[in-house]
Design a protein around this motif. Structure first.
Motif, short mmCIF file in Angstrom:
data_model
loop_
_atom_site.label_atom_id
_atom_site.label_comp_id
_atom_site.label_asym_id
_atom_site.label_seq_id
_atom_site.Cartn_x
_atom_site.Cartn_y
_atom_site.Cartn_z
N THR A 12 0.85 -1.19 0.00
CA THR A 12 0.00 0.00 0.00
C THR A 12 0.89 1.24 0.00
N ASP A 13 0.30 2.38 -0.34
CA ASP A 13 1.07 3.63 -0.32
C ASP A 13 1.58 3.93 1.09
N GLN A 14 0.79 3.59 2.08
CA GLN A 14 1.20 3.84 3.46
C GLN A 14 2.42 3.01 3.85
N LEU A 15 2.41 1.71 3.50
CA LEU A 15 3.55 0.86 3.81
C LEU A 15 4.79 1.28 3.03
N GLU A 16 4.59 1.68 1.79
CA GLU A 16 5.73 2.17 0.99
C GLU A 16 6.37 3.38 1.66
N ARG A 17 5.53 4.31 2.08
CA ARG A 17 6.04 5.54 2.70
C ARG A 17 6.75 5.24 4.03
N LEU A 18 6.15 4.39 4.83
CA LEU A 18 6.76 4.06 6.13
C LEU A 18 8.07 3.29 5.95
N SER A 19 8.10 2.37 5.00
CA SER A 19 9.31 1.59 4.76
C SER A 19 10.45 2.47 4.25
N ARG A 20 10.12 3.42 3.38
CA ARG A 20 11.15 4.35 2.90
C ARG A 20 11.63 5.26 4.03
N SER A 21 10.72 5.70 4.89
CA SER A 21 11.12 6.54 6.02
C SER A 21 12.00 5.76 6.99
N SER A 22 11.69 4.48 7.17
CA SER A 22 12.53 3.63 8.01
C SER A 22 13.93 3.50 7.43
N ALA A 23 14.01 3.37 6.10
CA ALA A 23 15.32 3.29 5.45
C ALA A 23 16.09 4.60 5.59
N ASP A 24 15.39 5.74 5.43
CA ASP A 24 16.05 7.04 5.62
C ASP A 24 16.60 7.19 7.04
N LEU A 25 15.82 6.73 8.02
CA LEU A 25 16.28 6.81 9.41
C LEU A 25 17.49 5.91 9.63
N TRP A 26 17.46 4.70 9.06
CA TRP A 26 18.62 3.81 9.16
C TRP A 26 19.86 4.47 8.56
N ASN A 27 19.71 5.03 7.37
CA ASN A 27 20.84 5.68 6.71
C ASN A 27 21.39 6.82 7.56
N GLN A 28 20.49 7.57 8.17
CA GLN A 28 20.91 8.70 9.01
C GLN A 28 21.65 8.21 10.25
N ILE A 29 21.13 7.18 10.91
CA ILE A 29 21.78 6.63 12.09
C ILE A 29 23.15 6.06 11.73
N CYS A 30 23.19 5.31 10.64
CA CYS A 30 24.45 4.70 10.20
C CYS A 30 25.49 5.77 9.88
N LYS A 31 25.07 6.82 9.16
CA LYS A 31 26.02 7.87 8.78
C LYS A 31 26.59 8.56 10.01
N TRP A 32 25.77 8.99 10.94
CA TRP A 32 26.26 9.75 12.09
C TRP A 32 27.00 8.87 13.09
N TYR A 33 26.64 7.60 13.15
CA TYR A 33 27.36 6.70 14.05
C TYR A 33 28.82 6.58 13.63
N TRP A 34 29.03 6.28 12.34
CA TRP A 34 30.42 6.09 11.89
C TRP A 34 31.15 7.40 11.73
N ARG A 35 30.43 8.48 11.44
CA ARG A 35 31.10 9.78 11.39
C ARG A 35 31.64 10.17 12.77
N THR A 36 30.88 9.87 13.82
CA THR A 36 31.34 10.15 15.18
C THR A 36 32.53 9.28 15.54
N VAL A 37 32.50 8.02 15.09
CA VAL A 37 33.63 7.12 15.37
C VAL A 37 34.88 7.62 14.67
N ASP A 38 34.77 8.02 13.39
CA ASP A 38 35.94 8.44 12.62
C ASP A 38 36.52 9.76 13.11
N ARG A 39 35.64 10.71 13.43
CA ARG A 39 36.12 12.05 13.75
C ARG A 39 36.48 12.24 15.23
N GLN A 40 35.72 11.57 16.10
CA GLN A 40 35.93 11.79 17.53
C GLN A 40 36.36 10.53 18.27
N ASN A 41 36.45 9.40 17.55
CA ASN A 41 36.81 8.13 18.16
C ASN A 41 35.88 7.82 19.34
#
Length: 396
Positions: A12-41
């Motif tokens: 459904t359009d609702q599931l598509e939107r929620l699943s994409r938002s979940s992926a965006d959140l994952w990408n955001q968490i992943c990016k800032w997690y490793w950025r913090t590890v690389d820059r600030q250890n």
């Protein structure tokens, strides 16, 4: 005990939107997690990450957003537990991600429909639920034909045993299972599984060769990757279906023989100990003993059968008649001391049973063991067997 129900639903359009938002959140968490590890250890805690990115999410309900962080930190924890071998979860290009609800966000209505909570002001997600028990967790993931629902629920075993026999089960690659009950024996043939694995390997090699000749990221490359994933997923589903049917057949045949307890050979960690050349290693490393073992165990427990692990060391090499050890060649076992002859896998099952029972009495076994009855898988016809053939005359 907990069981997992898996079934497909239309997108459904609702599931598509929620699943994409979940992926965006994952990408955001992943990016800032490793950025913090690389820059600030500094390794950000799960609590800090949830407060930073998940609290008050614009699209996902709070609980579902927090479960995205839970998924990411589960992957990181698994990487750390494996001594940081393999690849950590560093991909930040997901298009879809799994949606997860825990029991606080799941309600089973009186009409057998699951209601999954969403953001205030949005319609709840409604799913037909074929089980009377309310699930503890619900996951919805994107698939090629829509979405897949995986729901875990609690159920109580129902004792279906009618006797007190004890059986030994030897797991193998050629025969998925060899079972000895003390009076008769049967085997579960793994030929269909090996055929599926062979087709899976050849298909993967063929498509990988085509993909490597295309420019990465091009439309043709993307279509080939999608085709590869779709076809391999289809084969994986066929393999899972086959294992479910054969494991269910094992349990039904045990119940027919009035078995109330089984000892299963413990082969965990065997992949770390084997090296028989590249071709044989590939077959053994794709041996689905863990999944098949798990299916037999939980199906047996649901039927009221007691399940125990037994050390399988030397069980296929030790003569069940006199105890002499000899490494067999081929599928037959012939003892050079007492002349005992039998099926190698059934010999292993008999020794596993003896270890479980704790008896040193070998006098009940004859000098010759005839071939056991067998079970083969027939597509479209579930499982058929010649298990009703009586073999009691083989055992004194």
């Amino acid at each position: 005990m907990y069981l997992t129900r898996k079934f497909h639903i239309e997108g459904t359009d609702q599931l598509e939107r929620l699943s994409r938002s979940s992926a965006d959140l994952w990408n955001q968490i992943c990016k800032w997690y490793w950025r913090t590890v690389d820059r600030q250890n500094h390794w950000l805690s799960k609590t800090a990450m949830r407060r930073w990115h998940c609290k008050g999410h614009d699209v996902l309900p709070s609980q579902t957003a927090q479960e995205v962080a839970e998924q990411f930190y589960e992957a990181v924890s698994s990487w750390h537990d494996n001594d940081r071998r393999g690849n950590p979860p560093k991909r930040c290009d997901k298009e879809y991600n799994v949606l997860r609800w825990t029991y606080q966000g799941v309600t089973l209505r009186d009409d057998g429909v699951l209601r999954l909570s969403t953001k205030r002001g949005e319609d709840s997600i409604l799913i037909d639920w074929p089980v009377d028990e309310e699930p503890r967790t619900v996951e919805i993931g994107k698939s090629s034909g829509g979405f897949v629902v995986r729901a875990q629920y609690d159920t109580e075993p129902v004792d279906r045993t009618t006797g007190d026999k004890i059986a030994g089960i030897d797991l193998g690659e050629k025969h998925l299972a060899a079972v000895f009950t003390g009076q008769d024996a049967f085997t579960i043939n793994g030929g269909e599984l090996r055929a599926l694995r062979h087709y899976q390997n050849s298909l993967k090699a063929k498509l990988d060769a085509k993909i490597d000749r295309k420019e990465r990221g091009s439309s043709r490359w993307t279509k080939l990757v999608q085709t590869k994933n779709k076809q391999l997923d289809h084969i994986d589903n066929k393999i899972t279906d086959l294992l479910h049917k054969l494991s269910r057949k094992v349990v039904e045949m045990l119940l027919e023989r009035r078995v109330s307890a089984i000892g299963i050979g413990d082969v965990r960690g065997i992949r770390d100990r084997i090296d028989y050349g590249s071709q044989m290693n590939q077959r053994l490393h794709q041996w689905a003993y863990g999944e098949f073992d798990r299916m037999v165990e939980y199906k047996a427990k649901l039927a009221g059968i007691t399940v125990n692990r037994v050390d399988e060391a030397y069980t296929s090499q030790e003569c069940p008649q006199c105890g002499h050890r000899k490494k067999p060649s081929g599928r037959d076992y012939t003892c050079s001391e007492c002349g005992f002859h039998g099926h190698r896998d059934v010999v292993g099952a008999a020794n596993i049973r003896r270890k479980y029972v704790g008896s040193e009495d070998r006098s009940r076994l004859p000098g010759v063991m005839a071939s056991p009855s067998g079970v083969r898988f027939h597509p479209h016809l579930s499982c058929s067997s010649r298990s009703e053939r009586k073999t009691n005359r083989q055992f004194a």
